[in-house]
Design an enzyme around this catalytic site. Structure first.
Site, PDB file in Angstrom:
ATOM      1  N   SER A 151       0.862  -1.149   0.038  1.00 15.61           N
ATOM      2  CA  SER A 151      -0.274   0.150   0.509  1.00 15.61           C
ATOM      3  C   SER A 151       0.827   1.847  -0.243  1.00 15.61           C
ATOM      4  CB  SER A 151      -0.999  -0.157   1.239  1.00 15.61           C
ATOM      5  OG  SER A 151       0.075   0.127   2.841  1.00 15.61           O
TER       6      SER A 151
ATOM      7  N   ASP B 242      -3.029   8.238   7.907  1.00 13.26           N
ATOM      8  CA  ASP B 242      -4.710   7.616   8.342  1.00 13.26           C
ATOM      9  C   ASP B 242      -4.155   6.378   9.699  1.00 13.26           C
ATOM     10  OD1 ASP B 242      -2.955   6.002   6.611  1.00 13.26           O
ATOM     11  OD2 ASP B 242      -4.867   5.050   5.763  1.00 13.26           O
TER      12      ASP B 242
ATOM     13  N   HIS C 206      -0.161   4.807   7.261  1.00 14.11           N
ATOM     14  CA  HIS C 206       0.393   5.564   5.984  1.00 14.11           C
ATOM     15  C   HIS C 206       0.839   6.745   6.567  1.00 14.11           C
ATOM     16  CE1 HIS C 206      -2.286   2.273   4.360  1.00 14.11           C
ATOM     17  NE2 HIS C 206      -1.016   1.768   3.896  1.00 14.11           N
TER      18      HIS C 206
END
Length: 379
Positions: free
Chosen positions: A37, A334, A337
């Site tokens: 991610s 968040d 990340h």
């Protein structure tokens, strides 16, 4: 006297030829990215829709730069995006978003949110989007790219930058989030390093000549870990950064083993540039240096509750979550990340050579002339 003028003229001519030759180096025509991610620009969103948490297909994801969600796990651009901009390439599209190879004229991003280096995590979770799966996607797509762009394989592979990682973080996240101990997870490191090494060797076998291989981030500074591993013992925290020492020591252990493996690969493949991207130290520079402007380096910009504004029950974009007014003052977007501002700082450090070894600017000289100014002036 005449001979001195001749000698001086030869030196000038040599210098000019050297400059001209450097201006013709690389610079990369394609970028192929593999990872999780940290680099995913939409693959998970294309595969599963907006049903996963966090819901990267909804605002506030993407709000800072794009003004809408793109499938990136951030408020804006990622390290991969800044690298592409630095080499004056368009943003590299996700593999699963391409309807035809015409979408992939300058490269492909295979990175997938939640991906692991191993096909099965040590928490027992099977990951169909693992590093090996991403390699299979690349091998399947490569013949079509060659046909579409009328290039032979050597040309594409020689002039491409392969970004292999960051990968491996989720191999550790899954068991740690389920209650595994650092000592237990530490035993998994050799397997993760081996998987990364095998992927690098496979790409080299296909003709890759330049690979950028990032290490893992300091997880002891990440809000999700700071929340889950809170301690009343002050000695567990670094006095300067307030990060959890033993978690960062684990990241350093992984990174040391990765660097050892890369050194072996460099000796095995002397004609290949294998560049170690030190995401760890580039990130730590944010936590150590308040002058960079990250007022709240350990607090989540988009989150819920608690001392780090992170809660597994209130995720970014979900009911009850809040968003900070200025993400550029935060390192974490968040809780897991980074913000675009943090990614930009990390990318800048890697691209200017401070946190890449050997310096990536040595591999592609135009980086010295173009990308640093671009990074400093881009919105």
């Amino acid at each position: 006297m005449a001979s001195s003028h001749v000698l001086f003229s030869l030196h000038i001519l040599t210098f000019i030829l050297l400059i001209l030759s450097k201006q013709g180096d690389c610079c990369f025509t394609h970028i192929f990215c593999f990872g999780d991610s940290i680099s995913d620009t939409g693959n998970l969103l294309k595969a599963f829709g907006n049903h996963y948490h966090p819901a990267v297909g909804s605002l506030p994801y993407g709000e800072t730069y794009f003004g809408h969600p793109t499938g990136r796990y951030s408020d804006g651009r990622l390290i991969l995006d800044f690298i592409a901009e630095a080499y004056k390439l368009p943003f590299i599209p996700p593999y699963l978003a391409g309807n035809s190879t015409k979408n992939f004229f300058h490269g492909v991003n295979f990175a997938f949110g939640g991906a692991t280096a191993l096909n099965r995590s040590f928490a027992g979770i099977s990951t169909n989007n693992s590093l090996d799966t991403q390699l299979q996607w690349f091998k399947k797509l490569l013949p079509s790219i060659l046909e579409e762009q009328a290039h032979n394989r050597d040309d594409i592979m020689r002039n491409a930058l392969f970004l292999v990682g960051e990968i491996g973080g989720n191999d550790y996240n899954y068991p740690l989030f389920q209650g595994g101990t650092i000592d237990e997870v530490r035993r998994f490191v050799p397997n993760v390093i081996s998987a990364i090494s095998l992927a690098i060797q496979e790409l080299i076998g296909l003709g890759a000549k330049t690979l950028l291989v990032p290490n893992n981030f300091p997880i002891g500074c990440v809000p999700v870990y700071l929340t889950l591993f809170q301690s009343k013992n002050k000695d567990d925290y670094d006095s300067k950064t307030r990060c959890i020492k033993r978690l960062n020591e684990f990241s350093q252990y992984h990174n040391a083993k990765l660097l050892e493996e890369l050194e072996k690969l460099r000796q095995q493949y002397p004609g290949v540039a294998i560049i170690y991207a030190d995401y760890y130290e580039a990130s730590m520079n944010i936590y150590r240096n308040p002058m960079l402007g990250f007022t709240y380096p350990l607090v989540t910009c988009c989150g819920g509750e608690g001392p780090y504004n992170f809660s597994s029950n209130v995720r970014c974009g979900g009911q009850g979550s809040t968003v900070c007014s200025d993400p550029s003052k935060y390192a974490s977007w968040d809780g897991i990340h980074f913000t675009e501002a943090a990614y930009k700082e990390i990318a800048h450090g890697v691209l200017n050579g401070s946190y890449s070894s050997p310096p990536i600017s040595n591999t592609c000289s135009k980086i010295e002339h173009d990308s640093l100014n671009l990074l400093l002036t881009s919105a």
